[in-house]
Write a protein that holds these residues in place. Structure first.
Motif, PDB file in Angstrom:
ATOM      1  N   PRO A 102       0.803  -1.226   0.000  1.00 47.99           N
ATOM      2  CA  PRO A 102       0.000   0.000   0.000  1.00 47.99           C
ATOM      3  C   PRO A 102       0.834   1.274   0.000  1.00 47.99           C
TER       4      PRO A 102
ATOM      5  N   ARG B 255      -2.752   0.325  -3.894  1.00 46.84           N
ATOM      6  CA  ARG B 255      -3.696   0.540  -2.794  1.00 46.84           C
ATOM      7  C   ARG B 255      -5.064  -0.066  -3.069  1.00 46.84           C
ATOM      8  N   ASP B 256      -5.501  -0.066  -4.308  1.00 47.75           N
ATOM      9  CA  ASP B 256      -6.766  -0.737  -4.622  1.00 47.75           C
ATOM     10  C   ASP B 256      -6.674  -2.225  -4.294  1.00 47.75           C
TER      11      ASP B 256
ATOM     12  N   TRP C 131      -6.694  -2.691  -0.453  1.00 49.38           N
ATOM     13  CA  TRP C 131      -8.045  -2.467   0.081  1.00 49.38           C
ATOM     14  C   TRP C 131      -8.955  -3.647  -0.232  1.00 49.38           C
TER      15      TRP C 131
ATOM     16  N   LYS D  32     -10.814  -6.232   2.306  1.00 55.56           N
ATOM     17  CA  LYS D  32     -12.274  -6.297   2.187  1.00 55.56           C
ATOM     18  C   LYS D  32     -12.715  -7.744   1.996  1.00 55.56           C
TER      19      LYS D  32
ATOM     20  N   ARG E 204     -12.997   5.118   3.212  1.00 58.49           N
ATOM     21  CA  ARG E 204     -11.653   4.836   2.698  1.00 58.49           C
ATOM     22  C   ARG E 204     -10.880   6.125   2.456  1.00 58.49           C
TER      23      ARG E 204
ATOM     24  N   GLU F 227      -7.130   6.815   3.977  1.00 55.18           N
ATOM     25  CA  GLU F 227      -5.972   7.051   3.114  1.00 55.18           C
ATOM     26  C   GLU F 227      -5.408   8.460   3.308  1.00 55.18           C
TER      27      GLU F 227
ATOM     28  N   SER G 271      -8.159  -1.127   7.437  1.00 54.61           N
ATOM     29  CA  SER G 271      -8.785  -1.575   6.186  1.00 54.61           C
ATOM     30  C   SER G 271      -9.782  -2.695   6.436  1.00 54.61           C
TER      31      SER G 271
ATOM     32  N   ASN H 167     -14.356  -2.450   6.551  1.00 55.64           N
ATOM     33  CA  ASN H 167     -15.216  -3.321   5.738  1.00 55.64           C
ATOM     34  C   ASN H 167     -15.870  -4.428   6.566  1.00 55.64           C
TER      35      ASN H 167
END
Length: 520
Positions: A153, A159-160, A163, A167, A376, A380, A401, A405
């Motif tokens: 990250p 980072r997507d 995450w 999740k 989010r 971030e 993170s 979620n």
């Protein structure tokens, strides 16, 4: 200037009943202790264990149930026994069953982390928190989930992936564990502890908690103040912060900056051993080279050791000095000789069922116990700001993170008020990067009957009952006199720090100790 503690700065306090009066039993014990599970017995043969069946949901005592494991190290001198001492190592998924053994088992020199007088005065009791250790541990993902290379990250383009990975982890936790997941939080762990107290036939318990275990102890005292005898809280969480775990994650980053500098300065001080440079800047350049290399090109036979895995073991070892030397030698092997074997031995993720369940329990308890930001963008933004002054800000984004979620909801967390409590002893270090010192101060403020002993000039996580390599003998004396005789310092005090390790010359890096089998 504050003075260091002397023998004259103590007072005898009444803790519950007078120290000479036994609190040992008010009813016949109902627990029969026998052999422990093999993995426990092999390491700590002095322990005995018992399984306790408890309600999954205490509001429905005749509904579904689950088992929790209890360990006991019996008093070594029954004539001097005064009660039971429950212990918890934190984590929040560390094994209290194993902690009872760690604190009571002698090393090769005969040293025990708890002084012999304490082992005479108490049965040491460990209760594995439900969903962890040997108490029906949770599983959220497959055993190989943590053997895979983790998204980094620290890189915006990753980072997507990071995450979405957390999740997916949170969603899988809910799918695999169903309604059970709702009942894994600390409130129910506290009820389990009190149920064990009843089965032991004890009117009250004494308690020793570290890190997250300090929150557990303070919350137990809030729910059952009349059942607390003596209590030590070492390196505390902030019990009043609504987003307790989120703010501990961000606070660790801030406190860790100074602690990292201490470590790299220590390496520079012993340039004749490590040869990585005589200044902080030179050693930091060597560290940055290694980190950058692993970020560009993952290493190992499975190509599953990258920046996240390397930073993981690096951060974990900043909080104490026990493995500073072999980790620095591993860095020297890589930077100076191009030999990555020792680094890979340290940083290759273990995976497996034990590691997976450890992480599952840790994340689940953290997410259930406290609220967390669900936005989010906010998370971030906060970590981007922290990253301006820290190398490892983004590596602490895992709990935030996952909790952002979290599909299983949050429990109503117990917030201690400090009312109606006996005198409590607290320890902390002003450079702690795992539970930053501001958290210890917040806990101390919340518990008016507490006395705080601060190891000044130290960054070690936890003070009392340490490994011989980090033992503070003044802390040992203070803790022993409190637990055995009810003696506390006459007000908050500072004590001198324990000495840092002195490395030995040599070029070969030491292998990772077997105890470091789980990277979280």
């Amino acid at each position: 200037m504050r003075k260091f503690l002397t023998l004259g700065l103590t007072a005898v306090l009444t803790v519950g009943t007078a120290a000479a009066v036994s609190t040992s039993a008010y009813a016949a014990p109902q627990l029969e202790f026998g052999a422990c599970p093999q993995d426990v017995a092999q390491v700590y043969p002095g322990l005995k264990c018992a399984t306790v069946n408890v309600p999954l949901d205490y509001s429905r005592p005749f509904g579904a149930r689950m088992n929790v494991l209890v360990s006991r190290h019996a008093s070594t001198n029954p004539a001097k026994r005064r009660g039971v001492l429950f212990v918890n190592p934190g984590g929040p998924s560390g094994s209290a069953v194993m902690q009872a053994g760690k604190l009571s088992h002698p090393n090769t020199t005969g040293y025990t982390r708890l002084p012999k007088e304490v082992l005479e005065a108490y049965d040491i009791i460990g209760v594995d928190s439900r969903g962890t250790g040997h108490s029906e541990p949770l599983s959220c993902v497959g055993e190989d989930y943590w053997r895979q290379l983790q998204p980094d990250p620290d890189l915006p383009e990753e980072r997507d992936k990071s995450w979405e990975r957390w999740k997916a982890f949170a969603r899988s936790c809910a799918e695999k564990n169903g309604d059970k997941l709702k009942h894994i939080g600390s409130r129910n762990v506290i009820r389990d502890m009190d149920h064990v107290r009843t089965l032991l036939g004890e009117e009250r318990i004494s308690y020793l908690g570290y890190s997250y275990g300090t929150y557990l102890g303070s919350a137990y005292a809030e729910l059952y103040p009349g059942r607390v005898d003596r209590m030590i809280l070492d390196s505390s969480m902030n019990p009043v912060e609504p987003q307790m775990w989120y703010h501990n994650s961000t606070g660790q980053v801030t406190a860790g900056v100074a602690r990292e500098r201490d470590y790299l300065n220590w390496i520079a001080r012993y340039d004749t051993v490590f040869h990585l440079g005589k200044t902080y800047e030179q050693v930091n350049a060597a560290w940055q080279k290694m980190l950058g290399d692993f970020r560009k090109q993952p290493r190992g036979p499975l190509k599953n050791v990258g920046a996240v895995e390397l930073m993981d073991v690096y951060i974990a070892n900043l909080s104490h000095e026990l493995y500073w030397e072999p980790l620095a030698k591993a860095m020297a092997d890589y930077v100076l000789r191009g030999d990555e074997r020792a680094v890979l031995d340290w940083a290759t993720p273990a995976g497996g069922a034990a590691g997976e369940s450890f992480i599952a329990g840790m994340i689940s308890i953290a997410c259930i116990d406290s609220d967390a930001p669900a936005d989010r963008t906010k998370i971030e933004r906060d970590f981007s700001e922290l990253a301006k002054t820290s190398d490892f800000a983004w590596y602490n984004v895992s709990i935030p993170s996952a909790c952002a979620n979290w599909p299983a909801g949050h429990d109503q967390r117990v917030v201690p008020s400090g009312r109606n409590l006996p005198p409590i002893l607290m320890f902390g270090t002003d450079g702690d990067s795992a539970t930053p010192y501001v958290n210890t101060v917040a806990m101390h403020k919340q518990l008016p009957s507490s006395v705080l002993v601060t190891e000044r000039g130290s960054g070690t996580h936890c003070v009392f009952g340490s490994n011989t390599a980090m033992v503070n003998w003044e802390a040992q004396r203070i803790g022993k006199e409190y637990l055995v005789d009810g003696v506390l310092p006459n007000g908050d005090i500072d004590i001198a720090p324990h000495p840092l390790p002195v490395p030995t010359a040599g070029t070969a890096a030491a292998a990772r100790p077997a105890v470091l089998s789980v990277h979280a």
